[in-house]
Design an enzyme around this catalytic site. Sequence first.
Site, mmCIF file in Angstrom:
data_model
loop_
_atom_site.group_PDB
_atom_site.id
_atom_site.type_symbol
_atom_site.label_atom_id
_atom_site.label_comp_id
_atom_site.label_asym_id
_atom_site.label_seq_id
_atom_site.Cartn_x
_atom_site.Cartn_y
_atom_site.Cartn_z
ATOM 1 N N TYR A 1 0.761 -1.134 0.000
ATOM 2 C CA TYR A 1 0.145 -0.075 -0.126
ATOM 3 C C TYR A 1 0.764 1.399 -0.040
ATOM 4 O O TYR A 1 1.768 1.218 0.636
ATOM 5 C CB TYR A 1 -0.966 -0.025 1.135
ATOM 6 C CG TYR A 1 -1.856 1.101 1.368
ATOM 7 C CD1 TYR A 1 -2.790 1.510 0.392
ATOM 8 C CD2 TYR A 1 -1.639 1.951 2.371
ATOM 9 C CE1 TYR A 1 -3.667 2.780 0.672
ATOM 10 C CE2 TYR A 1 -2.509 3.468 2.312
ATOM 11 C CZ TYR A 1 -3.305 3.369 1.745
ATOM 12 O OH TYR A 1 -4.128 4.524 1.749
ATOM 13 N N LYS B 1 3.701 9.365 8.758
ATOM 14 C CA LYS B 1 3.264 8.711 10.089
ATOM 15 C C LYS B 1 4.253 9.236 11.389
ATOM 16 O O LYS B 1 4.154 10.415 11.642
ATOM 17 C CB LYS B 1 3.234 7.056 10.099
ATOM 18 C CG LYS B 1 2.348 6.511 9.264
ATOM 19 C CD LYS B 1 2.023 5.179 9.395
ATOM 20 C CE LYS B 1 0.630 5.028 8.566
ATOM 21 N NZ LYS B 1 0.769 4.516 7.304
ATOM 22 N N ASP C 1 9.178 2.899 0.096
ATOM 23 C CA ASP C 1 8.150 3.760 0.794
ATOM 24 C C ASP C 1 8.163 3.400 2.295
ATOM 25 O O ASP C 1 7.955 2.300 2.522
ATOM 26 C CB ASP C 1 6.866 3.300 0.022
ATOM 27 C CG ASP C 1 5.937 4.023 0.854
ATOM 28 O OD1 ASP C 1 5.848 4.810 1.700
ATOM 29 O OD2 ASP C 1 4.424 3.870 0.486
HETATM 30 C C1 PLP Z 1 0.137 4.954 5.634
HETATM 31 C C2 PLP Z 1 1.071 4.570 4.467
HETATM 32 C C3 PLP Z 1 0.764 5.426 3.295
HETATM 33 C C4 PLP Z 1 -0.289 6.527 3.472
HETATM 34 O O1 PLP Z 1 0.217 7.626 4.116
HETATM 35 P P1 PLP Z 1 -1.160 8.547 4.397
HETATM 36 O O2 PLP Z 1 -0.517 9.583 5.538
HETATM 37 O O3 PLP Z 1 -2.023 8.025 5.015
HETATM 38 O O4 PLP Z 1 -1.442 9.272 3.259
HETATM 39 C C5 PLP Z 1 1.894 5.064 2.431
HETATM 40 N N1 PLP Z 1 2.579 4.265 2.158
HETATM 41 C C6 PLP Z 1 2.660 3.228 3.319
HETATM 42 C C7 PLP Z 1 3.586 2.456 3.350
HETATM 43 C C8 PLP Z 1 1.882 3.588 4.520
HETATM 44 O O5 PLP Z 1 2.015 2.898 5.698
#
Ligand code: PLP
Length: 433
Positions: free
Chosen positions: A146, A269, A241
Site C-alpha cells: 500500500y 506517520k 516507501d
Molecule cells: C500509511 C501509509 C501510506 C499513506 O500515508 P497517509 O499519510 O495515510 O496518506 C503510504 N505508504 C505506506 C507504506 C503507509 O504505511
Amino acid sequence: MSRRFELSEKYFERAKKVSPGGVHSPVRGFRGVGGVPVFIESAKGVTLRDVEGQTYTDFCLSWGPLIFGHQDQDIREAVNRAMDRGWSYGTAETYSLELAEELTQNIKGLEKVRFVSSGTEAVMSAVRVARGFTGRNFILKFDGCYHGHVDSLLVRAGSGLAEMASPDSAGISEQTAAETLVCNLDDEPALESIFEKHGAMIAAAIIEPLPANNGLLVQRQEFLQKLSILCKKHGSLLIFDEVISGFRVAFGGMAELTGITPDLMTYGKIIGGGFPVGAYGGRSDVMDCVAPAGPVYQAGTLSANPVAMSAGFAMIKKLLRNQPYNELEQRTTKFVQEWAGLSEKYLPFPTRMQHFGSLFWSVMDRTPSVVRSQDKIPTEQKPRFAKVFHAMLDQGIYLAPSGYEVGFLSTLHNDTILGDVLERAETGFKTLK
Ligand SMILES: *Cc1c(COP(=O)(O)O)cnc(C)c1O
C-alpha cells in the site's frame, strides 16, 4: 465483563448521515470486523478513552505514528512553543530547515528532502519525480503493498482494499492503471522476468521494504537486494516507501537495516509525531528536478506547517536521543510469544504470530512457513480475526480493526502494562474456546 457501545452507535448513526460510511478513512469504519466503530473521546499514554468513559490499551497508536504513546510531553511542549509564534506563514521559515538538516544528517542517501502533509502526497510526488527524472512512464509495484491512495498505485494495494469485493478502486482510469506493473513479493524469478520485458520503460520500482499494510509480509534481504540490483541495471529508480517503517524499525528505517540505499524514500506517520507530515527525498540530482529548482511541479499551501514541523522535530530529536529500537524489539518479541501461547491454548483454530521490530501481526491459520506474500495470507484471515478483535475489544484491548493491519508497541507499553494486557487477553481468548 461486557461493554456498552450505545453512545458510539448513536454517533455512528449521525456520522453516516453526513460522511460516507460515517468515517474519514475506510478501515476506521469497522467493516473488516463488523460492529460499530468505537468513538474515542481522549487518549493519553497507551490508553484510549471512549465516549462512554471505557478505556482500552491501544495497539493501533493512530496507525503507527505514536511511537512514544499519546500526548508525549516533549512533543506537546514543542507544539505549544510553536503555537505561541503563530501556526502558518506560507513563507520560508526555519522550522522546516532544522528538521530537514536533522534528517539529511542522519539518514544515508537522503541528500535532499521536501515536506508535504501526508504519506500519500509524499508517494505521489516521488513517483512524479521519478517519471520526470527518467523520462519513462511505467511504475513497478508489489502485490499487497500500500502506498496511500495515489491513483496509479491503487492496484492490488492491501488492507482497506482487501476488505472490499474488488481490490481496485472505482474512479481510476484504465490508462492510469495500465502504467502500473505489479509483481509478487518474495519472488525473484517473477521480478527478473518483469525487468527483462519492461525494464527500459520502468521509471521506478516502489516497495514497502517492510510491507505492513496487508499483514506483515517481512521480505528476505535477498529479494530486496535483487530488486536494487535490477533497478540499477535497467536505469530505473528504486523508491523505498518507508511511511510505516521509517523511524519505526530503526531511525533510518529498512534502508538502514538492509544497508540498501534507495534513490528516493518516502516518509509519513512517525515523522510528524502525530501531526500531518509527509516527506520525500533522496539523491540530490533527482530531487533537484523538483520545482522551483527543476521542472517537476509539486506544491502545498500548508506544507512544512510550523506546528507540524515542530512536532516532527521534537519526535526526531527524541528518537535520536533515546534510540528505543532494541528495547522495543525485545518487549515486542516477548509479548508476541506470550500472546501466541495463549492463542494456541484457547483458540479453536491455529494461528501464527509474525513480528518485526515493534510491529506484529496474527496470521489466522497454521502456515507452512513465514507469510511473505499476498497469496499466502490464509483465506480465513478476516472472519477469524474479527472474533479475536471483538473478544479483545471487550477486554479493553484495542487492536487495529482489520485482520490485514498490524499492531504496534510504543515505548510506554512496559512490562507491567503488557502483563496486565496478557491477563485480560487470556480472559478474552477463553470466551472463544
Ligand atoms: C500509511 C501509509 C501510506 C499513506 O500515508 P497517509 O499519510 O495515510 O496518506 C503510504 N505508504 C505506506 C507504506 C503507509 O504505511
